[in-house]
Design a protein around this motif. Structure first.
Motif, PDB file in Angstrom:
ATOM      1  N   THR A 160      52.686  43.814  40.717  1.00  0.00           N
ATOM      2  CA  THR A 160      53.443  43.226  41.813  1.00  0.00           C
ATOM      3  C   THR A 160      54.394  44.253  42.405  1.00  0.00           C
ATOM      4  N   PRO A 161      54.837  44.052  43.649  1.00  0.00           N
ATOM      5  CA  PRO A 161      55.791  44.985  44.258  1.00  0.00           C
ATOM      6  C   PRO A 161      57.104  45.065  43.493  1.00  0.00           C
ATOM      7  N   TRP A 162      57.463  44.001  42.745  1.00  0.00           N
ATOM      8  CA  TRP A 162      58.738  44.030  42.023  1.00  0.00           C
ATOM      9  C   TRP A 162      58.602  44.553  40.600  1.00  0.00           C
ATOM     10  N   GLY A 163      57.374  45.099  40.264  1.00  0.00           N
ATOM     11  CA  GLY A 163      57.223  45.839  39.020  1.00  0.00           C
ATOM     12  C   GLY A 163      56.710  45.063  37.833  1.00  0.00           C
ATOM     13  N   SER A 164      56.319  43.805  37.994  1.00  0.00           N
ATOM     14  CA  SER A 164      55.755  43.030  36.897  1.00  0.00           C
ATOM     15  C   SER A 164      54.253  43.272  36.828  1.00  0.00           C
ATOM     16  N   THR A 165      53.699  43.480  35.616  1.00  0.00           N
ATOM     17  CA  THR A 165      52.280  43.787  35.454  1.00  0.00           C
ATOM     18  C   THR A 165      51.662  42.945  34.339  1.00  0.00           C
ATOM     19  N   ALA A 166      50.319  42.815  34.404  1.00  0.00           N
ATOM     20  CA  ALA A 166      49.540  42.140  33.353  1.00  0.00           C
ATOM     21  C   ALA A 166      48.143  42.724  33.373  1.00  0.00           C
ATOM     22  N   GLU A 167      47.360  42.417  32.343  1.00  0.00           N
ATOM     23  CA  GLU A 167      45.993  42.913  32.246  1.00  0.00           C
ATOM     24  C   GLU A 167      44.995  41.794  32.503  1.00  0.00           C
ATOM     25  N   LEU A 168      43.822  42.179  32.968  1.00  0.00           N
ATOM     26  CA  LEU A 168      42.675  41.279  33.012  1.00  0.00           C
ATOM     27  C   LEU A 168      41.767  41.669  31.856  1.00  0.00           C
ATOM     28  N   VAL A 169      41.443  40.709  31.003  1.00  0.00           N
ATOM     29  CA  VAL A 169      40.631  41.015  29.826  1.00  0.00           C
ATOM     30  C   VAL A 169      39.492  40.009  29.696  1.00  0.00           C
ATOM     31  N   ILE A 170      38.427  40.422  28.996  1.00  0.00           N
ATOM     32  CA  ILE A 170      37.323  39.510  28.688  1.00  0.00           C
ATOM     33  C   ILE A 170      37.779  38.582  27.577  1.00  0.00           C
ATOM     34  N   GLY A 171      37.544  37.288  27.773  1.00  0.00           N
ATOM     35  CA  GLY A 171      38.131  36.290  26.899  1.00  0.00           C
ATOM     36  C   GLY A 171      37.402  36.045  25.590  1.00  0.00           C
ATOM     37  N   GLU A 172      36.180  36.540  25.439  1.00  0.00           N
ATOM     38  CA  GLU A 172      35.444  36.281  24.194  1.00  0.00           C
ATOM     39  C   GLU A 172      34.346  37.310  24.023  1.00  0.00           C
ATOM     40  N   ASP A 173      33.895  37.465  22.775  1.00  0.00           N
ATOM     41  CA  ASP A 173      32.772  38.370  22.501  1.00  0.00           C
ATOM     42  C   ASP A 173      31.523  37.864  23.214  1.00  0.00           C
ATOM     43  N   ALA A 174      30.657  38.788  23.614  1.00  0.00           N
ATOM     44  CA  ALA A 174      29.412  38.393  24.289  1.00  0.00           C
ATOM     45  C   ALA A 174      28.287  39.337  23.883  1.00  0.00           C
ATOM     46  N   SER A 175      27.102  38.779  23.726  1.00  0.00           N
ATOM     47  CA  SER A 175      25.899  39.562  23.456  1.00  0.00           C
ATOM     48  C   SER A 175      24.730  38.895  24.162  1.00  0.00           C
ATOM     49  N   ILE A 176      23.684  39.670  24.411  1.00  0.00           N
ATOM     50  CA  ILE A 176      22.529  39.147  25.129  1.00  0.00           C
ATOM     51  C   ILE A 176      21.260  39.509  24.377  1.00  0.00           C
ATOM     52  N   PHE A 177      20.318  38.573  24.336  1.00  0.00           N
ATOM     53  CA  PHE A 177      19.051  38.783  23.647  1.00  0.00           C
ATOM     54  C   PHE A 177      18.072  39.441  24.616  1.00  0.00           C
TER      55      PHE A 177
END
Length: 451
Positions: free
Chosen positions: A370-387
């Motif tokens: 944000t312009p006022w200096g607050s930050t956060a991350e975007l993360v993957i919420g769970e493990d994933a695998s594909i067959f």
């Protein structure tokens, strides 16, 4: 140069001017006191209005800066790296000529998988030995169908000439089974004796009983082969003892599928051992039954270097449904090497199907600032695998939406992975909180506020 007369005139004029000024001042001082009060009041009112307007403007600015919406946080994302599965290494069967067909795997292996997925050798016709008996059974059942897998069919009574076949094939070193004169058994049981221990005397006796003669049987066989487009296959007798009985891997895959689709034949060739009155206890020549998912079909041997196998297998690889494998090996050096090659091939196919890990919980895929200096991350919420199969390319896409709030754990989108027929998704969440701007920041950063 100014003359004295000129100076005298100028002094006279100045004196007159001063007299007028004094008279004006005197008259002004004599103005009505009420007028003076009204003028002072008007000045006060104007001053008050100006002050009020200034205060209102200042108050409006404060109210606007403290209540105006702020510009949305800046979101930056990076698509997670695309993993690659390990490439499958399919073992090539050890024989002169081989071919494999896999049904139920087109979405993984490609459309050709259900045709000929893998092959080796020239593909030319080679001796098929006792695999011939599978063709003999198909031709017989085409002329004398069984209603179901357990339908016994017509009764066959063996004559003296049938009994003589026992000795004739014994002398030739072929596999045989007892066939006493006058013995009767159902067509189904007779086919079992022909296919399970691979009794050659039963192959000739049955084909002669159903068609009347060997010439008639061979004629019907040629018609049957032609009707099924099996132009690479030649039969000169019903047992396979002749090396002139030949076929191609492509034709044998088609023949194997026809046999596996026939209820009676499929049941018989999947039987490890059986005891039939008149023929005695019988063991299947296919020692691979029940190993690595193998369900049939027929072995063939003409001597050293001519070991062959036409087989089917139900292969559970972890997909929604098992795969149906049909394979053939012609001209293997020994029975042991043929069997080992088939098992290795099937196990390597099975190992080629696997789960590929594509994401871990908490894996960063973006940031919020944000312009006022607050930050956060975007993360993957769970493990994933594909067959998937082997190193099939995995395609990844990410969709991020504008959330109503920017609080820890808020789901803001998803990541999707696709490989072959399979798709898997995982949520994208916020890690951390976006704190609102302070009043001081709002008051000092009006250009950052939304409009």
């Amino acid at each position: 140069m100014t003359t004295p007369d000129r100076q005298t005139d100028e002094l006279s004029d100045f004196a007159e001017l001063m007299t007028h000024e004094q008279e004006f001042t005197s008259r002004r001082d004599r103005i009505d006191p009420d007028v003076r009060r009204k003028r002072r009041r008007l000045g006060l009112i104007i001053t008050t209005i100006c002050v009020v307007l200034m205060l209102a403007a200042a108050g409006g600015y404060v109210w606007w800066t403290l209540t105006a919406p702020v510009n949305a946080p800046a979101v930056t994302t990076q698509t997670p790296p695309v993993p690659t599965g390990d490439a499958a290494v399919v073992e090539t069967p050890y024989a002169s000529s081989t071919a494999i067909s896999i049904a139920g795997a087109d979405a993984y292996l490609g459309e050709k998988a259900s045709g000929i997925w893998s092959s080796s050798g020239t593909g030319d016709p080679l001796p098929i030995a006792s695999i011939t008996k599978l063709i003999t059974a198909l031709v017989i059942l085409d002329a004398a169908p069984l209603a179901s897998a357990d339908d016994p069919g017509p009764t066959i009574t063996f004559t003296r000439s049938d009994h003589d076949l026992y000795d004739r094939y014994y002398v030739q070193g072929a596999t045989i089974a007892p066939m006493p004169t006058g013995t009767s058994m159902s067509l189904h049981d007779a086919l079992a004796v022909m296919l399970i221990p691979s009794a050659s005397n039963y192959a000739e006796a049955l084909s002669s009983h159903i068609f009347g003669s060997q010439n008639a049987f061979l004629g019907a066989t040629r018609d049957w082969l032609a009707a099924h487009g099996l132009t690479g296959t030649t039969l000169t007798e019903p047992t396979g003892i002749s090396p002139r009985n030949t076929s191609t891997p492509a034709d044998l895959l088609a023949i194997g599928k026809l046999a596996a689709a026939h209820p009676a034949i499929a049941q018989i060739v999947a039987t490890r051992s059986i005891s039939i009155p008149g023929a005695g206890p019988l063991n299947n020549t296919n020692g691979l039954l029940g190993t690595a998912g193998i369900t049939g079909l027929k072995t063939g041997t003409l001597g050293a270097g001519t070991y062959s196998l036409l087989y089917t297998a139900t292969l559970d690889v972890g997909a929604a449904d098992p795969l149906a494998v049909t394979g053939v090996l012609l001209g293997g050096p020994t029975r042991e090497l043929v069997n080992d090659s088939v098992i290795s091939t099937l196990e390597s196919i099975r190992a080629g199907f696997h789960e590929v890990a594509v994401a871990t919980s908490g894996q960063e895929v973006g940031t919020i600032s944000t312009p006022w200096g607050s930050t956060a991350e975007l993360v993957i919420g769970e493990d994933a695998s594909i067959f998937t199969w082997s190193d099939t390319p995995i395609v990844v896409t990410m969709d991020i939406d504008t959330p109503p709030t920017y609080q820890d754990g808020t789901v803001v989108g998803k990541v999707t992975w696709t490989a072959g027929p399979n798709t898997v998704t995982a949520p994208v969440t916020i890690k951390g909180n976006i704190d609102p701007p302070t009043e001081l920041w709002r008051l000092t950063h009006p250009t950052e506020l939304g409009r």
